[in-house]
Each structure stands twice: as C-alpha cells, then as structure tokens.
Design an enzyme around this catalytic site. Sequence first.
Site, PDB file in Angstrom:
ATOM      1  N   CYS A  16      34.511  25.679  55.861  1.00 41.13           N
ATOM      2  CA  CYS A  16      34.258  24.423  56.559  1.00 41.13           C
ATOM      3  C   CYS A  16      33.609  23.466  55.565  1.00 41.13           C
ATOM      4  O   CYS A  16      33.211  23.875  54.481  1.00 41.13           O
ATOM      5  CB  CYS A  16      33.287  24.634  57.716  1.00 41.13           C
ATOM      6  SG  CYS A  16      33.847  25.856  58.909  1.00 41.13           S
TER       7      CYS A  16
ATOM      8  N   ARG B 271      38.688  21.367  53.206  1.00 47.33           N
ATOM      9  CA  ARG B 271      37.972  22.618  53.463  1.00 47.33           C
ATOM     10  C   ARG B 271      38.196  23.147  54.879  1.00 47.33           C
ATOM     11  O   ARG B 271      37.837  24.287  55.183  1.00 47.33           O
ATOM     12  CB  ARG B 271      36.470  22.422  53.238  1.00 47.33           C
ATOM     13  CG  ARG B 271      36.107  21.935  51.856  1.00 47.33           C
ATOM     14  CD  ARG B 271      34.613  21.732  51.749  1.00 47.33           C
ATOM     15  NE  ARG B 271      33.927  22.994  51.909  1.00 47.33           N
ATOM     16  CZ  ARG B 271      33.674  23.845  50.937  1.00 47.33           C
ATOM     17  NH1 ARG B 271      34.047  23.563  49.710  1.00 47.33           N
ATOM     18  NH2 ARG B 271      33.045  24.966  51.180  1.00 47.33           N
TER      19      ARG B 271
ATOM     20  N   TRP C 199      36.989  24.869  60.027  1.00 45.39           N
ATOM     21  CA  TRP C 199      38.127  25.788  59.934  1.00 45.39           C
ATOM     22  C   TRP C 199      37.678  27.022  60.698  1.00 45.39           C
ATOM     23  O   TRP C 199      36.874  27.813  60.198  1.00 45.39           O
ATOM     24  CB  TRP C 199      38.414  26.102  58.472  1.00 45.39           C
ATOM     25  CG  TRP C 199      39.756  26.695  58.242  1.00 45.39           C
ATOM     26  CD1 TRP C 199      40.952  26.051  58.263  1.00 45.39           C
ATOM     27  CD2 TRP C 199      40.042  28.060  57.930  1.00 45.39           C
ATOM     28  NE1 TRP C 199      41.964  26.943  57.997  1.00 45.39           N
ATOM     29  CE2 TRP C 199      41.437  28.168  57.784  1.00 45.39           C
ATOM     30  CE3 TRP C 199      39.258  29.204  57.763  1.00 45.39           C
ATOM     31  CZ2 TRP C 199      42.067  29.375  57.480  1.00 45.39           C
ATOM     32  CZ3 TRP C 199      39.882  30.396  57.453  1.00 45.39           C
ATOM     33  CH2 TRP C 199      41.273  30.474  57.315  1.00 45.39           C
TER      34      TRP C 199
ATOM     35  N   ASN D 118      28.311  26.240  57.699  1.00 48.20           N
ATOM     36  CA  ASN D 118      29.530  26.721  57.035  1.00 48.20           C
ATOM     37  C   ASN D 118      29.278  28.166  56.651  1.00 48.20           C
ATOM     38  O   ASN D 118      28.233  28.473  56.082  1.00 48.20           O
ATOM     39  CB  ASN D 118      29.793  25.867  55.788  1.00 48.20           C
ATOM     40  CG  ASN D 118      30.907  26.423  54.931  1.00 48.20           C
ATOM     41  OD1 ASN D 118      31.838  27.045  55.441  1.00 48.20           O
ATOM     42  ND2 ASN D 118      30.816  26.220  53.634  1.00 48.20           N
ATOM     43  N   GLY D 119      30.215  29.061  56.975  1.00 46.01           N
ATOM     44  CA  GLY D 119      30.029  30.474  56.648  1.00 46.01           C
ATOM     45  C   GLY D 119      29.982  31.307  57.909  1.00 46.01           C
ATOM     46  O   GLY D 119      30.464  30.868  58.961  1.00 46.01           O
TER      47      GLY D 119
ATOM     48  N   GLU E 248      45.306  46.222  38.621  1.00 41.99           N
ATOM     49  CA  GLU E 248      44.904  44.813  38.504  1.00 41.99           C
ATOM     50  C   GLU E 248      43.382  44.676  38.691  1.00 41.99           C
ATOM     51  O   GLU E 248      42.723  43.928  37.970  1.00 41.99           O
ATOM     52  CB  GLU E 248      45.671  43.966  39.533  1.00 41.99           C
ATOM     53  CG  GLU E 248      45.101  42.609  39.866  1.00 41.99           C
ATOM     54  CD  GLU E 248      44.856  41.681  38.667  1.00 41.99           C
ATOM     55  OE1 GLU E 248      45.297  41.992  37.551  1.00 41.99           O
ATOM     56  OE2 GLU E 248      44.166  40.667  38.858  1.00 41.99           O
TER      57      GLU E 248
ATOM     58  N   LYS F   3      40.538  43.205  36.116  1.00 44.43           N
ATOM     59  CA  LYS F   3      39.553  42.184  36.498  1.00 44.43           C
ATOM     60  C   LYS F   3      38.160  42.636  36.092  1.00 44.43           C
ATOM     61  O   LYS F   3      37.376  41.890  35.532  1.00 44.43           O
ATOM     62  CB  LYS F   3      39.620  42.003  38.015  1.00 44.43           C
ATOM     63  CG  LYS F   3      39.530  40.636  38.532  1.00 44.43           C
ATOM     64  CD  LYS F   3      40.823  39.870  38.530  1.00 44.43           C
ATOM     65  CE  LYS F   3      41.405  39.665  37.177  1.00 44.43           C
ATOM     66  NZ  LYS F   3      42.726  39.100  37.164  1.00 44.43           N
TER      67      LYS F   3
ATOM     68  N   GLU G  72      37.757  42.457  32.244  1.00 41.68           N
ATOM     69  CA  GLU G  72      37.719  41.086  31.719  1.00 41.68           C
ATOM     70  C   GLU G  72      36.376  40.426  31.934  1.00 41.68           C
ATOM     71  O   GLU G  72      35.841  39.786  31.051  1.00 41.68           O
ATOM     72  CB  GLU G  72      38.738  40.211  32.474  1.00 41.68           C
ATOM     73  CG  GLU G  72      40.150  40.381  32.082  1.00 41.68           C
ATOM     74  CD  GLU G  72      41.030  39.379  32.819  1.00 41.68           C
ATOM     75  OE1 GLU G  72      41.461  38.415  32.192  1.00 41.68           O
ATOM     76  OE2 GLU G  72      41.273  39.556  34.037  1.00 41.68           O
TER      77      GLU G  72
ATOM     78  N   HIS H 178      46.564  65.256  35.909  1.00 40.18           N
ATOM     79  CA  HIS H 178      47.387  65.478  34.723  1.00 40.18           C
ATOM     80  C   HIS H 178      46.642  65.083  33.440  1.00 40.18           C
ATOM     81  O   HIS H 178      47.262  64.745  32.446  1.00 40.18           O
ATOM     82  CB  HIS H 178      48.706  64.718  34.857  1.00 40.18           C
ATOM     83  CG  HIS H 178      49.507  65.178  36.041  1.00 40.18           C
ATOM     84  ND1 HIS H 178      50.211  66.368  36.052  1.00 40.18           N
ATOM     85  CD2 HIS H 178      49.661  64.633  37.276  1.00 40.18           C
ATOM     86  CE1 HIS H 178      50.798  66.523  37.237  1.00 40.18           C
ATOM     87  NE2 HIS H 178      50.468  65.482  38.000  1.00 40.18           N
TER      88      HIS H 178
ATOM     89  N   LYS I 241      42.434  31.108  28.862  1.00 42.29           N
ATOM     90  CA  LYS I 241      43.169  30.996  30.133  1.00 42.29           C
ATOM     91  C   LYS I 241      44.672  31.144  29.910  1.00 42.29           C
ATOM     92  O   LYS I 241      45.356  31.810  30.662  1.00 42.29           O
ATOM     93  CB  LYS I 241      42.867  29.648  30.786  1.00 42.29           C
ATOM     94  CG  LYS I 241      43.514  29.449  32.144  1.00 42.29           C
ATOM     95  CD  LYS I 241      42.862  30.328  33.184  1.00 42.29           C
ATOM     96  CE  LYS I 241      43.559  30.299  34.511  1.00 42.29           C
ATOM     97  NZ  LYS I 241      43.251  31.517  35.295  1.00 42.29           N
TER      98      LYS I 241
HETATM   99  C1  AGP Z   1      44.213  37.396  34.059  1.00 47.27           C
HETATM  100  O1  AGP Z   1      42.965  37.600  34.613  1.00 47.27           O
HETATM  101  C2  AGP Z   1      44.227  37.322  32.596  1.00 47.27           C
HETATM  102  N1  AGP Z   1      43.343  36.378  32.056  1.00 47.27           N
HETATM  103  C3  AGP Z   1      45.560  37.456  31.921  1.00 47.27           C
HETATM  104  O2  AGP Z   1      45.924  38.800  32.030  1.00 47.27           O
HETATM  105  C4  AGP Z   1      46.721  36.580  32.439  1.00 47.27           C
HETATM  106  O3  AGP Z   1      47.123  36.995  33.702  1.00 47.27           O
HETATM  107  C5  AGP Z   1      47.893  36.660  31.470  1.00 47.27           C
HETATM  108  O4  AGP Z   1      47.503  36.156  30.230  1.00 47.27           O
HETATM  109  C6  AGP Z   1      49.121  35.947  31.961  1.00 47.27           C
HETATM  110  O5  AGP Z   1      48.844  34.574  32.090  1.00 47.27           O
HETATM  111  P1  AGP Z   1      49.815  33.601  32.856  1.00 47.27           P
HETATM  112  O6  AGP Z   1      49.800  34.001  34.284  1.00 47.27           O
HETATM  113  O7  AGP Z   1      49.253  32.229  32.621  1.00 47.27           O
HETATM  114  O8  AGP Z   1      51.177  33.749  32.256  1.00 47.27           O
END
Ligand code: AGP
Length: 606
Positions: free
Chosen positions: A2, A27, A74, A100-101, A476, A480, A483, A499, A601
């Site tokens: 919200c 929002r 919302w 909100n929340g 995945e 995370k 990273e 294994h 990024k």
């Molecule tokens: C995601 O957390 C990473 N920073 C990295 O694995 C990323 O997903 C990957 O470099 C692919 O990037 P893209 O989706 O911009 O192609």
Amino acid sequence: MCGISGIVSSENIAKDLFASIRNLEYRGYDSCGLAVLKDGQIQIRKNTGTVEEVNAKEQLTRLKGNVGIAHTRWATHGGVTKANSHPHFSGDEAFAIVHNGIFSNYQDLREALAKQGVQFRSMTDSEVFAHLVEQAYEENRDVEQAFLQALHRVEGAFAIALISKHMPDTLFCAKQDSPLILGIGDGKNFIGSDINAFLAYTKQAVTLDDGEYAAIRRTSYYIKKVGTGKPVKKKMLIIDWDVETTKKGGYSHYMLKEIFDQPNTAKQALQIALSEIKQLVHMINKSKICYLMGVGTTYYVALVGQYYFAQFADRYIATGSSDEFQEAAVVTKDDLVVAISQSGETYDTKMGLGFAQSHNAKTAGIVNVMGSTISMMVDHVIMQGSGPEICVVSTKAAFSQMIILMRVAIEIALLKEKITKDAYEEYYAALNDFPEIIERVLNEQSGFVRNLAVETSHIPNWIFLGCGVYYPIAMESALKMKEVTYLHAEGMPGGFLKHGTLAMIDEKLYSLFFIPLPEQEELHKRTLVAIEEIKARGGTVLGFAFQNDEKAEKLLDYIIQLPKVHPLVAPLLELIVAQLLSYYTALDLGRNIDKPRNLAKSVTVA
Ligand code: AGP
C-alpha cells in the site's frame, strides 16, 4: 503493498495529500482515502476505486484542514470495501491511522479487544492499532505514549501513521520492515512510503529505520527508537545528490525492494498478452529440439522451465548454460533456442544465440530490458515488463521469467490436450491468486526469517536440496546465498546426496531443504528420505514446510512455515522466502548487498 503519506502544514493540505497518493498509486489501487484535522476534529473520506475515482465519489480534495494522512490500498486482510479502506478511526474518532504491511498478531489483538467490548468497523488487521492507541490514551492521556504502547503490542511488518485530535499539531509515524520516509519542507513537513509522495514539494528527505518512530510538526520533527525512546540523529538526504536512494522507495536496499516488488512482478508477467505467449508456443511446437538457454540465475530459470514443460505439457525441452552452449549443444535449422536474460546484454548468452543463428536455428528471447541487444537479435521476444532491477543479484526478474515459462507450458499443455480446459482455468486461478499470497507471506515471514538469518549467519557451509522442480529452485537459491553473503552454498537434487556429498555431513554443515507439498507424495517422500539421511549423520536441517506437514515438522531443526498453496506456485513461494533468507543473512554479515564484491549486473564480457 500500500502507499501511505502525511502532511503537517499551516495551509489547506487536501489537494497536496491527494496528489501524494496519486503518486504512490503504483503501490496499490483498489481503494484510498484521506483523514484531515480541522478545528480539533478529524474528518475521513474514503472509498473503493482508483484515487481519481474515489476523488470523484468523495470529493477528497475539498476536505479542509492542515494536518492529515492518506492511504492507497492493495487489499490483503479484508476485502475491497469502503469500510476496509484506510484511514481507520478509533472508536471515539479521536485518532485516525493509515497502515502499510501486516500486523501478524492482529487476530489475537482483535479477539482481546472484542472481549473488552470494542466494536470494529472493518475486517482489516490495521484497525486494531487505532483501538489500541485509544485504550492506551485512556490510561495515560499522552498521545505519544499511547502511540508507543500500541507499537509495543503489534508484530509483523508495517509502516504506520497517526493523527489525533488530542494533539492536532503533530503526526506520529513508525516503521518496521516496510518503507517510510520523511520529507522536510519549508514550513511544512511530509511523510511517505517513498519519495514520490512529496518530491513535488521538497527534495530534502530523512529516512526512518526499522524500530524508529517520528513525531512531525509543521516546522520541526524528531526521531526516536521505539524500544528505548532514545533520540536518533539523522543525516538529511538531498535528493538531487542521491537519486539512487530515493528509488529504493524507503527500503534499505534495492534487493529488499525488489523482493517485495514481486507481487507486482507476478501481475506484470500475467498481463503479458496471450498472443505473445502463443507465438512462442507456436515456435516451440514447430521446433525439433527446443533449448532454453541462460547463465547463472537464468540458467536455473531454464531448468525450472524444463520441469514445468515436462510435468505440465509432456514436452521435453533441452537446457543449456550459455557459457557452455556452443560445446554442448548440437543445433540445426529445425531447432529453436530461447535465450533468457534480464539485461539482454549478457555476453555468454549473446554468443550462444550467435552460435544458434550461425546454424540457421530459430531464436526467441525472454528479456527485461527494452532495446537491449538480445531483445533485438531474436526472431521473437517476450518483454517481461518487470521494471528496472537495480540490485546486482537478480530476484524479481528471474521470478517473472519463471512465471512466463509456466504460462508457455500451460498453453502447450492445453493445445496438446494434455490438460482439460478446467485444469487450465484452475492453473490460471492459482497464478492470479499468487500475488496476494506472496505479499502476505513476505509480510508475515520477514521477522521470523530475519531472526533465523541472525541465528545462522555464522555457518560458513550450506547445502540446499530439493527434488523435482524444487531442485533448480534449490540451485538458484544457493546461488543467491553465495552472491549476496559470500558464504559457501551448494545446491543439488535430494537424491544426489547419497552419491558423494553425505561424506561431508557433520554438525557444522547446515542443509536447507525445499520440501514439496505433502500431496506431491512421491517428491515429498524422496525429499524426506534425504532429510533423514542427513539427520542420521548428525547434520542440522532447515526446511521450508507447507501447512500440516507433520512428517517434515518432526524431522526439521528449523522450520520456515508456509501456507498451503497450489502445487503450481509452491516452488516459487519457497524461492521468494529463500531470497529473503539470503538478504537477511547478508545484512547480518554486513555485506555490500546491492553490489556484492566482484560482481556486475550485466556481464558483457567473455
Ligand atoms: C543473478 O543473481 C546473477 N547476478 C547472474 O547470475 C545473472 O543472472 C547472469 O549474469 C545473467 O544475467 P542476465 O539475466 O542479465 O542475462
């Protein structure tokens, strides 16, 4: 999600208050309202609809007063009704609040208040706060103390603002795990869920941190700790000099903002035109081999897609990590390569696509950034529309890609008559209900997950495990964790453990299990077997468990409890809460969350 705002001024504020919620409307937009103080009385006007619709119905901008609060909603607790819209009055109408929340303990509070004779006007969790303040004020006759007493009684994630006829020159507000910023103006001061609430009036802002409250007057304000009452000194943020911070919308990091964005991201993914989805379906159906290709997170997105295509559409899809694609894949003109990329600029993925095109294969893309190289390179692109993802660590963009792949899988399933029209509609209903569930779970679980992260952040080595589609979700989630925390987290399928990796198990190695719903019997059984293998060797096990999973509950050392959801979306709910665990672990370790060391990024180099 919200939007809340507030203004303390010497002039009429209704128009500005209305403008502030119009700017926060992204929002939430199912209802809205204003509460304004004039001559010692509070007037509330509110209703359902967009802010413009409500203004047309209720003449919000015609209210008169110079202190007020506003809200655009919302709905989470309580349907979309006028009564459930904010602001909410206390019983005696001496206090009005916007919230909100979610107050996670609101049911207990509501029951206790009802027993004492309190009459509720709405079905919301928010209204309890107004009654708690009224009760406390009856005892101590001090608005600030009453506000604090009420704050001590509520739990969950919230941003809250209060005005009172007993202290008509002051607005009180507080925050815990929901955004709230102060805007410091000339002769008038503001609050807002983000800077958009007051950017038109002042560029000076002060952020409120979790566990702090503020008292705002026309020409002054102070901030104190809720727990100790100690004053807190804050640096004034000049927005022109630090535009980045404003875009965080009051969250401490983009990662947290983007995690909390995901209810909207889901909606955006569901709004992508069916014709766009069907075009990809058509290309997949025409292809001999269809590859889903990505790298890092997007490779795991591809793996998630592979499971969904197999399970729902009975269609085998090959997957490839972009960086290895040229060596591992054999591509011909009859094949299709679907590149998945948030940035649309990732070198490895561009190379993989180039390789496919050099073999005259058809190409498609699922991409977030418009005009990016990959979006222009492919024969057909689905634009995600997830909005900018600024944190280096991908959360909402990857989540959106998974939903898009689900939509494609469901479409193929229907076309190939692998599912009935009823089942198709049931899947869409589950997807449409999902944003609200995510919102609720994020708000309800963030406190618990943060505490769990603090308790476990000293563990240097983790394994994340899951069976079936929960396996790429575990992969995945482990990425995370790595990273953003710099800790070692390895993802693998539950059945893989025996294994080799079992050799590593001792009390120092922690495992996190992505447990399926109990009704996903076969997967559930296999997952529990893997947990028992670790427990038998003295390992410590954390796990996501859905409601009424007694078998899992008995085995786990730490449970992250989730509400029962449709099996289609269950893995994604675990993914989102795992993102939160990584975030809070990194926060506790003092990591550079939005820009983890050594990463970028968009990886545009080989
Ligand atoms: C995601 O957390 C990473 N920073 C990295 O694995 C990323 O997903 C990957 O470099 C692919 O990037 P893209 O989706 O911009 O192609």
